[in-house]
Every structure is written in C-alpha cells, then in structure tokens.
Design a protein around this motif. Structure first.
Motif, mmCIF file in Angstrom:
data_model
loop_
_atom_site.group_PDB
_atom_site.id
_atom_site.type_symbol
_atom_site.label_atom_id
_atom_site.label_comp_id
_atom_site.label_asym_id
_atom_site.label_seq_id
_atom_site.Cartn_x
_atom_site.Cartn_y
_atom_site.Cartn_z
ATOM 1 N N LEU A 168 96.038 81.492 9.045
ATOM 2 C CA LEU A 168 97.407 81.763 8.608
ATOM 3 C C LEU A 168 98.215 82.441 9.707
ATOM 4 C CD1 LEU A 168 96.880 82.948 4.918
ATOM 5 C CD2 LEU A 168 97.755 80.747 5.734
ATOM 6 N N ALA A 169 97.585 83.366 10.456
ATOM 7 C CA ALA A 169 98.290 84.022 11.560
ATOM 8 C C ALA A 169 98.675 83.012 12.635
ATOM 9 C CB ALA A 169 97.417 85.131 12.152
ATOM 10 N N ILE A 170 97.755 82.092 12.935
ATOM 11 C CA ILE A 170 98.066 81.049 13.921
ATOM 12 C C ILE A 170 99.216 80.182 13.429
ATOM 13 C CG2 ILE A 170 97.165 78.980 15.042
ATOM 14 C CD1 ILE A 170 94.414 80.316 15.067
ATOM 15 N N LEU A 171 99.175 79.812 12.150
ATOM 16 C CA LEU A 171 100.241 78.977 11.583
ATOM 17 C C LEU A 171 101.585 79.695 11.655
ATOM 18 C CD1 LEU A 171 101.141 76.433 10.054
ATOM 19 C CD2 LEU A 171 100.509 77.623 7.931
ATOM 20 N N CYS A 172 101.601 80.975 11.314
ATOM 21 C CA CYS A 172 102.863 81.729 11.333
ATOM 22 C C CYS A 172 103.430 81.824 12.747
ATOM 23 C CB CYS A 172 102.638 83.121 10.753
ATOM 24 S SG CYS A 172 102.348 83.154 8.975
ATOM 25 N N TRP A 173 102.568 82.107 13.715
ATOM 26 C CA TRP A 173 103.075 82.263 15.082
ATOM 27 C C TRP A 173 103.472 80.925 15.686
ATOM 28 C CZ3 TRP A 173 100.402 86.653 18.265
ATOM 29 C CH2 TRP A 173 100.711 87.869 17.672
ATOM 30 N N VAL A 174 102.772 79.863 15.321
ATOM 31 C CA VAL A 174 103.189 78.538 15.797
ATOM 32 C C VAL A 174 104.544 78.175 15.201
ATOM 33 C CG1 VAL A 174 102.662 76.087 15.651
ATOM 34 C CG2 VAL A 174 100.873 77.695 16.278
ATOM 35 N N LEU A 175 104.736 78.442 13.901
ATOM 36 C CA LEU A 175 106.026 78.179 13.274
ATOM 37 C C LEU A 175 107.130 78.994 13.926
ATOM 38 C CD1 LEU A 175 105.174 77.978 9.456
ATOM 39 C CD2 LEU A 175 105.957 76.119 10.951
ATOM 40 N N SER A 176 106.843 80.276 14.186
ATOM 41 C CA SER A 176 107.852 81.116 14.818
ATOM 42 C C SER A 176 108.244 80.578 16.182
ATOM 43 C CB SER A 176 107.319 82.545 14.949
ATOM 44 O OG SER A 176 108.283 83.389 15.543
ATOM 45 N N SER A 177 107.242 80.163 16.965
ATOM 46 C CA SER A 177 107.528 79.617 18.287
ATOM 47 C C SER A 177 108.271 78.291 18.197
ATOM 48 C CB SER A 177 106.221 79.454 19.068
ATOM 49 O OG SER A 177 106.451 78.863 20.328
ATOM 50 N N PHE A 211 119.957 84.603 24.289
ATOM 51 C CA PHE A 211 119.290 83.320 24.435
ATOM 52 C C PHE A 211 117.992 83.468 25.219
ATOM 53 C CE2 PHE A 211 118.502 79.562 27.057
ATOM 54 C CZ PHE A 211 118.405 78.570 26.098
ATOM 55 N N TRP A 212 118.043 84.210 26.316
ATOM 56 C CA TRP A 212 116.837 84.349 27.141
ATOM 57 C C TRP A 212 115.794 85.235 26.465
ATOM 58 C CZ3 TRP A 212 116.544 80.656 30.335
ATOM 59 C CH2 TRP A 212 117.663 80.173 30.984
ATOM 60 N N HIS A 213 116.228 86.174 25.639
ATOM 61 C CA HIS A 213 115.255 86.909 24.815
ATOM 62 C C HIS A 213 114.532 85.956 23.873
ATOM 63 C CE1 HIS A 213 117.304 90.828 25.855
ATOM 64 N NE2 HIS A 213 116.031 91.184 25.863
ATOM 65 N N ALA A 214 115.259 84.993 23.308
ATOM 66 C CA ALA A 214 114.634 84.015 22.414
ATOM 67 C C ALA A 214 113.631 83.145 23.173
ATOM 68 C CB ALA A 214 115.712 83.148 21.759
ATOM 69 N N VAL A 215 113.974 82.762 24.394
ATOM 70 C CA VAL A 215 113.053 81.954 25.191
ATOM 71 C C VAL A 215 111.758 82.726 25.465
ATOM 72 C CG1 VAL A 215 112.723 80.866 27.431
ATOM 73 C CG2 VAL A 215 114.898 80.598 26.234
ATOM 74 N N LEU A 216 111.895 83.995 25.864
ATOM 75 C CA LEU A 216 110.697 84.802 26.129
ATOM 76 C C LEU A 216 109.890 85.040 24.855
ATOM 77 C CD1 LEU A 216 112.186 87.444 28.618
ATOM 78 C CD2 LEU A 216 110.665 85.537 29.154
ATOM 79 N N ALA A 217 110.554 85.269 23.730
ATOM 80 C CA ALA A 217 109.850 85.481 22.455
ATOM 81 C C ALA A 217 109.069 84.240 22.051
ATOM 82 C CB ALA A 217 110.839 85.878 21.370
ATOM 83 N N SER A 218 109.684 83.070 22.189
ATOM 84 C CA SER A 218 108.968 81.832 21.836
ATOM 85 C C SER A 218 107.746 81.635 22.729
ATOM 86 C CB SER A 218 109.918 80.643 21.957
ATOM 87 O OG SER A 218 110.380 80.485 23.293
ATOM 88 N N CYS A 219 107.863 81.983 23.996
ATOM 89 C CA CYS A 219 106.702 81.874 24.907
ATOM 90 C C CYS A 219 105.581 82.802 24.475
ATOM 91 C CB CYS A 219 107.138 82.163 26.336
ATOM 92 S SG CYS A 219 108.272 80.950 27.056
ATOM 93 N N PHE A 220 105.924 84.037 24.121
ATOM 94 C CA PHE A 220 104.887 84.982 23.708
ATOM 95 C C PHE A 220 104.247 84.581 22.384
ATOM 96 C CE2 PHE A 220 106.751 87.939 26.816
ATOM 97 C CZ PHE A 220 105.588 88.443 27.380
ATOM 98 N N TYR A 221 105.039 84.107 21.449
ATOM 99 C CA TYR A 221 104.458 83.644 20.178
ATOM 100 C C TYR A 221 103.501 82.472 20.418
ATOM 101 C CZ TYR A 221 107.484 86.474 17.163
ATOM 102 O OH TYR A 221 108.098 87.509 16.501
ATOM 103 N N PHE A 222 103.910 81.551 21.238
ATOM 104 C CA PHE A 222 103.050 80.396 21.509
ATOM 105 C C PHE A 222 101.789 80.825 22.264
ATOM 106 C CE2 PHE A 222 101.753 76.778 24.170
ATOM 107 C CZ PHE A 222 101.543 75.833 23.190
#
Length: 700
Positions: free
Chosen positions: A110-119, A146-157
């Motif tokens: 479930l944690a993997i699913l949540c973080w993949v969805l977030s990314s 925008f660049w904060h969102a890019v970095l956040a998506s990278c960390f979630y993934f």
C-alpha cells in the motif's frame, strides 16, 4: 521449495530468525525511505501553496525574485492536494509497519502504491501544464513551486523504487517481514520527522510575519537553520526577528540530533557489513595459508608425505628447522620472511627430471603465459605455536582497524567531492541566466556553502536554483559532518601524535623518551649495542680501579648496554597502550604460590579486581598472550570436569599449559566478540568464581 545458496526463496514469517541477506535492502532502505519521505512532503507542500508560473518584469529581462505569480487552474490545485494526501498516507503506512501495527505484506504494497500514485499525479500535472497552459516566454517562466513539484515527484518515485527492492528481497526469502529497529534507528526516524516539521512550520510563520512567498520563506529557513546566511533574505519586522530566536535555537538542536543519528547509523552499518566482512576475509585468508608442521606444509603444497620409518627420528627431524628445509629443498626453493613461507617449485628443463641440486642452478626454459599461470607459487604462514596464532589474530585486528579508518575517510572524501562537483555543475547551469556563473565560480560558491561560510557575494537567484539548493544543502550537512569526524579520527589524530613526538624530542623533552624508543625498536637497540661493543673492543677494556670505591661491582656484573647508557627492552609482557602489571601479579609484591586450587582461587579474586579496573580504560585494554594464558588457567581450574591433584597423580594426567578452548583466528575467538576484551574476560572469570563457590558448598 527452491533455495539459493542455502536460503529459502519463499517469503519468511515474522518470527523467522534465520540469517539475513541483502543487508542494504533489509535495513538501510526502510530507514532511507522513512527519512526522505518527510522531505518529499515539504517539497510537495511548497508546490501546493505556490503558483507554478510567474511573469517577469521588463518583458522577461528582470530577476526571478521580482516575478509576479499567475493563478493556477483549479484542476492543478485539486490534483496536487490528492498527490500530497497519497504521499502522507504512504509514509504513515510505513511507520505503522515499523511499530508493528500493520503487517508488512499489507503495509508495504500500500505504501508503494500511494507513493507511486503521488509521483504519477505530480508528473501528470507537470506534463499537462507544459502542454495546455505553459508559460509564454520570454515574459513568463516556471516558478519555484513548479520545480518543487518536480523534485517532490522524483523523491516519491525514488522512495517507491527502494521499497520495491525491499519487497523483492523479502519475496526471495532473504530476510523476514519484521523490522527490529534499535533505539538509534527509531530516534533517526522521529528526529527527521521533527526537523522537517519544524522547517516547514517555520517557513509558514516567516511567510506570515515577513511577507515572503512560501517558497522564499522555505529557502530562508533552510539557509538560517544551516547557519549559512547569504544575506539575500533577512527579517525586517520585530515579529520575524523575535521568532528567529526560537526558530534558530530549536532548529540547530533538531539538526544536530539528526546529524548525530545519521552518523551513528552509518557507522553501525559500516561496522556490521563492511568492516566485519573485511576482517572475515582476512581471517579466512590467514586460516587458508596457515600451517603448523611439515606434514601440513607438504599437504598444502601437494608434495608427498615424508616416510615415517622411525617415529623418534621423524620427531627429531621435525624439530630441526634446517633439516626440514633441506628435506624439502629437492622439490623447490623456500623463502622464509618472518612467518611467511614462499615456495617456488623447480621445473625441469626440456621436460626431463634432474636432481634437486642441479635444478637449482638450471635455467628454466621459456614457457607460455598459460604455463606460467599454472606454475606453483605458494605463500604460506608458518604458525607452529599457539602464541603465533594469537599474534596473527592481533595483526589482523590492527590491519582491520587501520583499513577501517582509511576506508571510512576515503568514502567520506568521495561523497564530499561528488556532492561538491555535481552541485557546482547544477548551479552553473541553473544560474546561467541570472548570474552567468563559470564552473570555477560555481565551485567557489559550493565550497562557501558547504563550509557554512556564506559570504553572500554569490547566492542562488533562479527559481530552479533555490529549490535545488534546499535539497542539496540538506544532503550536504551530514556528509560534511561525517567527513570532519573521519578526518579527526585519522588525519588530526596523526598530526597530534606527530606534534607530541616532535615536542618530546625537541622543545619539551620527555624523560625516558630514548629508552622508550629503543624498547619499541629492538633492531636499532641491538645495532647500537653491537656498535658500542665494537667501539670498546677497538679502544680496549679497562677494569675498575680498586682504589676507587665507587667503581666496585660488589660481586654483581653490569651489562655493557647499561654501562654505555643503552637500556635494554624490559622482558615483562605488557598489553598495548597500558602500563599495568600482569594480571597474575597484584600491584604489591605477592609471595610465590604453587598452582593449588586455593592459590588459584586467590589469584582469581585478584584478577577479577584488576579486570574490573580495566573496564574504565580508554581506549579499551587489549591483553597480551601471557595474560590470556593466565586468564585461561583461572577460567578452567573450576570446571566440573577438572581433575583434582590426587586424581592427576593417579591417572598420570597433566593439563597442558596455555591450552585454550578456542582458535585465536577461528570463528569462536574471544577477540571477535562485540564487547571489549576486559568485559569478556570478566564474565568468564565471574563464571569460574561461581563454579568454585558452588563446588565448596557441595563439599560442605
């Protein structure tokens, strides 16, 4: 059920205590994910509360700091909120698994699913913004949000990929599904969450008090808590300056706790999985090369065993080293350097056999590369005595300790230089429009930031440079701290030692420094002794003058080295780094006693007192072989299977002195214990005392 290298490939239960494999996946990955998760949430919050596009003044020629935000579409804000909720849910599930509230097989997928969805949601928003509502250059550009969102998506993934690797190891049966976190690991997770909560909350308060945008406030809070202080942002209101007192004080405390926990965690991982493996390989190499007699030597080299026609003659030949060497000389050439025995087999010329003496002087024929690789060239360790194996283990310990110091220093230096050079490259590219930095200028800026100097002549100005600086600086702080610690334990310690030695020999001479130097270097002492002897022989000996009472020897002979001012090395065995007397002798003079049971009991009490004192030594005391031999005698004399003196006399049995029940370089060696030698010895001595007291009660 299939298995790989003796380990089941099926998932293991919660109470499975089999050895773990993939230590990085089983231990490091969950903690890394638990620590970068809060950072991802902070970046995601910054992307949510900040507009993703800005309009620059002067038709795009103005600085990024002066840009005016453009309202985002409603679907972007709602999608961003959903992404943040998924990221927080994944982190909560991971924590619930750590504390045992939710099973691994449920929480981690479930944690993997949540973080993949977030990314995926963040990446989808970024692509949609780029396709449907992109900024119109040159007047409009992407903002920090925008660049904060890019970095956040990278960390979630990145976190979801790490968790997938962790689950792969679990399904392959490499470790159980339960995480037994120690206190340091639990502390690291909690302190990281507290630090990022304080950082994000402080940015929100500064945003309200000073009128900063949240992205700028987050950058300002990061620069402040890391004590860099570029000066591009500073509090102007009394409320902002007053809150800075509290924010900075608690922020430094939280940051120090996080850095300390990361340092301990890195040190424990290195000690458990790198240093121990290095020591294990060194011990295996030593055991694989060790021989104790001629029979083992012949067996290792693949030579025929010596015929044993007469047992007495064979024993005498084995005791005579020269005869042993000459008996093996017909097979090849031996080189003895210390304990190392190097064997090079003779190879007959042109394929014909010849006598050993002729082969020694015969020039070998040229051989191909394959034949040269097959040529036997063995290096063995001659360890005939128990003391030799003890000293070999001491050498392994010393080599491992030095390797550990320089390996850790090299790893910290490599991480520092990678961070420094990579960060300079990124800042050179991100600040190209605002500052037009050259790579050397970027290196200078990163150096000033890494060492928290913060001159302020160069600071990030672009909308991409500031978010990247937040992530880069938070990664840099623990790396620089670990580097400083490793430099202190190696370079600084060596420099201090060299300074003390220089002072002992020059401006602050220490009493007995020459004697200590000669005792530590017996070869130099022997050379000086021989030189003094040759000097006296050259000028002739002069006896004492009978008329001078001060030169009378009173029947005692004085050694040449003492007369010439050269003090020989003491023969009393000492443990390294300590000047304590041997354990079997108390500080005051003790009468010589026979090794009766009552005498050994008294020695046992004295030894327990002395070893208990050694527990306070820093660095931990290491005992000599003679002291270990005495400890062994005191540990073994109270064993239930030990014979009394009368039984020994009747049966003709006598225990061999210095006999131990372990192999010094084996897996059961007490020198491999996780505790100090003094603590290990004290436990065994107390057990021996308890057995002795129980025996006395049984006799009564």
């Amino acid at each position: 059920m299939s298995s790989v290298a003796g380990h089941s490939t099926a998932p293991r239960g919660r109470s499975d205590h089999r050895p773990q494999r993939w230590w990085f996946a089983s231990t490091a990955i969950p903690l890394i994910v638990a620590t970068i998760g809060p950072l991802s949430h902070v970046l995601s919050i910054a992307s949510l509360v900040s507009p993703w596009r800005i309009t620059l003044p002067d038709g795009g020629r103005g600085l990024d700091d002066l840009g005016v935000g453009i309202a985002d579409p409603q679907w972007e804000i709602i999608s961003n909120i959903i992404s943040l909720i998924c990221g927080l849910a994944g982190n909560v599930l991971l924590l619930l698994n750590f504390v045992g509230r939710v099973r691994y097989i449920i929480a981690l997928p479930l944690a993997i699913l949540c973080w993949v969805l977030s990314s995926v949601i963040l990446i989808a928003i970024e692509l949609a913004m780029y396709i449907y509502v992109p900024p119109e250059p040159p007047a409009q550009i992407y903002s920090q949000g925008f660049w904060h969102a890019v970095l956040a998506s990278c960390f979630y993934f990145f976190g979801s990929v790490l968790l997938m690797i962790n689950m792969l190891g679990y399904f392959r049966g490499y470790y159980s599904q339960r995480f037994d976190l120690d206190d340091d690991q639990r502390t690291l997770i909690l302190q990281t969450m507290m630090f990022f909560f304080w950082l994000a909350g402080g940015a929100g308060i500064f945003c309200a008090l000073e009128g900063f945008t949240y992205a700028d406030a987050l950058y300002y809070a990061d620069v402040s808590v890391l004590t860099i202080g570029f000066g591009d942002f500073a509090p102007k209101t009394e409320g902002g300056r007053g809150f800075l007192f509290i924010f900075q004080l608690l922020g430094i405390v939280f940051l120090g706790l996080v850095i300390s926990s990361i340092s301990r965690f890195a040190a424990s991982i290195g000690a458990d999985n790198i240093i121990r493996k290095h020591q294990l390989h060194a011990r295996e190499a030593t055991v694989g090369r060790a021989v104790s007699n001629e029979s083992e030597l012949r067996s290792r080299l693949g030579l025929p065993q010596k015929s044993n026609k007469n047992a007495a003659a064979a024993a005498a030949a084995a005791a005579d080293s020269e005869r042993r060497r000459s008996s093996l000389a017909k097979y090849g050439r031996f080189e003895f350097i210390g304990r190392t025995v190097t064997f090079r087999e003779y190879k007959p010329q042109n394929g014909s056999a010849s006598s050993g003496g002729k082969e020694r002087n015969t020039r070998r024929a040229s051989t191909s590369g394959e034949e040269k690789r097959k040529q036997r060239r063995q290096k063995l360790l001659l360890l005939p005595e128990e003391k030799d194996r003890f000293e070999a283990m001491r050498q392994i310990q010393d080599d491992t300790r030095r390797w550990k110091q320089y390996w850790a220093l090299a790893a910290a230096l490599l991480a520092f230089f990678v961070l420094w050079c990579f960060g300079a490259l990124v800042f050179m590219l991100t600040e190209a429009r605002s500052l037009d930095l050259k790579y050397f200028d970027a290196l200078y800026f990163c150096w000033v930031a890494l060492l928290t100097i913060g001159y302020g002549d160069i600071s990030p100005r672009s909308n991409l440079g500031k978010p990247f600086f937040i992530v880069w600086s938070l990664l840099a702080v623990p790396i620089v701290t670990v580097l400083i610690q490793e430099m202190f334990s190696t370079v600084v310690t060596a420099f201090n030692l060299g300074t003390f030695i220089f002072a002992d020999w020059t401006i602050m001479p220490r009493k007995g420094v020459v004697d200590d130097f000669l005792a530590a270097h017996p070869s130099i002492r022997d050379f000086l002794t021989r030189w003094q002897q040759r000097k006296r022989i050259t000028r002739g000996f002069t006896g004492p003058n009978p008329a001078d009472p001060s030169q009378k020897l009173n029947g005692n002979s004085t050694s040449l080295s003492t007369r010439e001012g050269i003090t020989p090395a003491p023969r009393v065995a000492k443990s390294e780094g300590n000047n304590h007397p041997p354990i079997s002798v108390p500080a005051e003079k003790a009468p010589v006693e026979a090794d009766t049971e009552q005498a050994l009991a008294r020695q046992l009490a004295i030894a327990i007192k002395s070893v208990a004192h050694d527990l306070r030594c820093s660095p931990p005391r290491r005992y000599s072989f003679e002291e270990w031999a005495q400890f062994t005698k005191l540990i073994r004399f109270s064993r239930p299977t030990a014979h009394s003196e009368d039984e020994k006399a009747e049966d003709g049995e006598e225990e061999e002195e210095d006999l131990v029940e372990w192999d010094w370089i084996g897996d059961n060696s007490p020198m491999l214990a996780d505790i100090a030698e003094a603590e290990w010895v004290l436990d065994r001595l107390c057990e021996s005392l308890a057995r002795y007291m129980q025996r006395l009660q049984e006799v009564r």
